[in-house]
Design an enzyme around this catalytic site. Structure first.
Site, PDB file in Angstrom:
ATOM      1  N   TYR A  42       0.847  -1.196   0.000  1.00 13.18           N
ATOM      2  CA  TYR A  42       0.000   0.000   0.000  1.00 13.18           C
ATOM      3  C   TYR A  42       0.876   1.237   0.000  1.00 13.18           C
ATOM      4  CZ  TYR A  42      -3.469   3.394   1.749  1.00 13.18           C
ATOM      5  OH  TYR A  42      -4.302   4.475   1.906  1.00 13.18           O
ATOM      6  N   ASP A  57      -0.867  15.663   5.783  1.00  9.84           N
ATOM      7  CA  ASP A  57      -1.776  15.053   4.822  1.00  9.84           C
ATOM      8  C   ASP A  57      -3.058  15.882   4.753  1.00  9.84           C
ATOM      9  OD1 ASP A  57      -2.988  13.251   3.090  1.00  9.84           O
ATOM     10  OD2 ASP A  57      -3.733  11.990   4.728  1.00  9.84           O
ATOM     11  N   ASP A  84      -3.487   5.107  -2.322  1.00  5.38           N
ATOM     12  CA  ASP A  84      -4.408   6.087  -1.753  1.00  5.38           C
ATOM     13  C   ASP A  84      -4.658   7.172  -2.789  1.00  5.38           C
ATOM     14  OD1 ASP A  84      -5.703   8.048  -0.323  1.00  5.38           O
ATOM     15  OD2 ASP A  84      -4.259   8.101   1.332  1.00  5.38           O
ATOM     16  N   ASP A  86      -6.921   9.636  -2.430  1.00  2.00           N
ATOM     17  CA  ASP A  86      -7.588  10.786  -1.815  1.00  2.00           C
ATOM     18  C   ASP A  86      -8.979  10.975  -2.430  1.00  2.00           C
ATOM     19  OD1 ASP A  86      -5.573  11.250  -0.021  1.00  2.00           O
ATOM     20  OD2 ASP A  86      -4.627  12.833  -1.164  1.00  2.00           O
ATOM     21  N   HIS A 111      -8.037   3.646  -3.927  1.00  7.24           N
ATOM     22  CA  HIS A 111      -9.305   3.963  -3.276  1.00  7.24           C
ATOM     23  C   HIS A 111      -9.550   5.462  -3.347  1.00  7.24           C
ATOM     24  CE1 HIS A 111      -7.453   5.507   0.473  1.00  7.24           C
ATOM     25  NE2 HIS A 111      -6.677   4.431   0.482  1.00  7.24           N
ATOM     26  N   GLU A 113     -12.178   8.554  -1.836  1.00  6.11           N
ATOM     27  CA  GLU A 113     -12.956   8.789  -0.629  1.00  6.11           C
ATOM     28  C   GLU A 113     -14.032   9.846  -0.851  1.00  6.11           C
ATOM     29  OE1 GLU A 113     -10.211  11.515   2.147  1.00  6.11           O
ATOM     30  OE2 GLU A 113      -9.170   9.808   1.250  1.00  6.11           O
ATOM     31  N   CYS A 121      -7.342  13.973   7.630  1.00  5.83           N
ATOM     32  CA  CYS A 121      -7.055  12.600   8.036  1.00  5.83           C
ATOM     33  C   CYS A 121      -8.348  11.935   8.486  1.00  5.83           C
ATOM     34  CB  CYS A 121      -6.026  12.589   9.161  1.00  5.83           C
ATOM     35  SG  CYS A 121      -5.818  10.982   9.966  1.00  5.83           S
ATOM     36  N   ARG A 156     -13.885   4.526  -0.492  1.00  2.00           N
ATOM     37  CA  ARG A 156     -13.738   4.737   0.950  1.00  2.00           C
ATOM     38  C   ARG A 156     -14.825   5.704   1.409  1.00  2.00           C
ATOM     39  NH1 ARG A 156      -8.591   7.719   4.004  1.00  2.00           N
ATOM     40  NH2 ARG A 156      -9.922   9.126   5.221  1.00  2.00           N
ATOM     41  N   GLU A 186     -13.914   3.810   6.882  1.00  2.15           N
ATOM     42  CA  GLU A 186     -12.898   4.416   7.738  1.00  2.15           C
ATOM     43  C   GLU A 186     -13.416   4.674   9.151  1.00  2.15           C
ATOM     44  OE1 GLU A 186      -9.935   4.616   8.423  1.00  2.15           O
ATOM     45  OE2 GLU A 186      -9.036   6.331   7.387  1.00  2.15           O
ATOM     46  N   ASN A 208      -9.178  -0.546   8.135  1.00  2.00           N
ATOM     47  CA  ASN A 208      -7.930   0.184   8.324  1.00  2.00           C
ATOM     48  C   ASN A 208      -7.461   0.024   9.757  1.00  2.00           C
ATOM     49  OD1 ASN A 208      -5.770   1.901   8.157  1.00  2.00           O
ATOM     50  ND2 ASN A 208      -6.977   3.778   7.995  1.00  2.00           N
TER      51      ASN A 208
END
Length: 300
Positions: A42, A57, A84, A86, A111, A113, A121, A156, A186, A208
């Site tokens: 990942y 982040d 990731d 985002d 993924h 989101e 985050c 996500r 999440e 996660n």
């Protein structure tokens, strides 16, 4: 017949339940994870922002930043890499471009989101979500741009913090309807909530298992009992590396020598084994001949 990266990810899913997916912030970490026996890797958006740029982040890094780090990892190992994505790095055309670039880079899946573009985050307060319809549009844009049918488009949802389990269930169903191949829920806090989500879907669910967050550190058997198919450890090694680096720097500064650290350091030989260094040296000898065993006299 050689499998595509997406097909290799599916093969890993078929071989291990739950599939442990371990975070690797760069190519050397990917090699270490491979040698430790992991079947899938990942690349965290936070890992790219933190490690490569020294930034938080908070949607500061770009698609190109992530793709470059992903390419370095996929060139180092054949293990499938989940990335990731985002919020997709922009609108429909940006999402499509990101898909094409990631597939060209050898990535197995990503993924997306459902947070707003200026995201936070997933285990911090203050998250804001787009509507389920807008997230469906993101998923449709990704699926439409897919050039490798096996590339995993994972959705996500961060809905648990503001909408509870009902919101997670409703959104997950909508995202699968839009074409998502898997769901990443999440910051859930209870195994029964994971089990309820799994029971409501026909696609794999990822949990996660990040540290210092909202989700307790459940073990593999506990996740398995809830029907979870993938368990993610996004930054565990990164956090361990950072702590080791800090202790190393402070010791060097305090003691003026690395003598007390030697037993904790990776040896040169161990690093060479990971990199297959001696194979490269042998190839050099084949191409150019063995290096001289004595130092030649200086020319006048």
């Amino acid at each position: 017949m050689q499998l595509s990266p997406g097909q290799r990810l599916q093969a890993a899913l078929d071989a291990e339940c739950p599939l442990q997916i371990v975070g690797t912030i760069h190519a050397l970490c990917a090699l270490l994870a491979r040698d430790a026996g992991f079947r899938a890797l990942y690349l965290s958006g936070a890992g790219v922002a933190n490690a490569a740029f020294g930034l938080p982040d908070l949607a500061i890094t770009t698609m190109s930043d992530v793709v470059e780090e992903a390419r370095r990892i996929t060139q180092a190992t054949d293990l499938p890499l989940l990335v990731d994505g985002d919020t997709g790095f922009g609108g429909a055309f940006n999402i499509a471009r990101s898909m094409r670039e990631l597939i060209r880079a050898g990535v197995a899946g990503w993924h997306l989101e459902d947070q707003v573009a200026i995201k936070r985050c997933g285990h911090r307060p203050g998250k804001k979500l787009v509507s389920a319809r807008e997230m469906q549009d993101r998923i449709k844009a990704a699926v439409d741009a897919r050039t490798d049918s096996a590339f995993m488009v994972m959705a996500r949802t961060d809905a648990f913090a503001s909408e509870g389990l009902p919101g997670v269930l409703d959104r997950a169903a909508a995202y699968v309807e839009a074409g998502a191949d898997a769901i990443f829920a999440e910051a859930l806090t209870r195994l029964p909530d994971y089990a309820a989500l799994v029971a409501s879907l026909k696609v794999p669910v990822l949990a996660n298992a990040t540290e210092f967050g909202k989700t307790p550190l459940f073990g593999l058997d506990e996740f398995r009992s809830a029907g979870i198919r993938m368990v993610l450890y996004p930054l565990t090694a990164f956090r361990a590396m950072n702590q080791a680096a800090w202790e190393t720097y402070t010791t060097l500064r305090r003691e003026g020598s690395q003598k007390s650290l030697m037993e904790r350091l990776q040896t040169r030989e161990s690093l060479y084994e990971v990199l297959h260094y001696w194979d490269y040296e042998r190839k050099l000898d084949e191409l150019y001949g063995s290096p001289p065993t004595t130092i030649p006299e200086e020319m006048p």
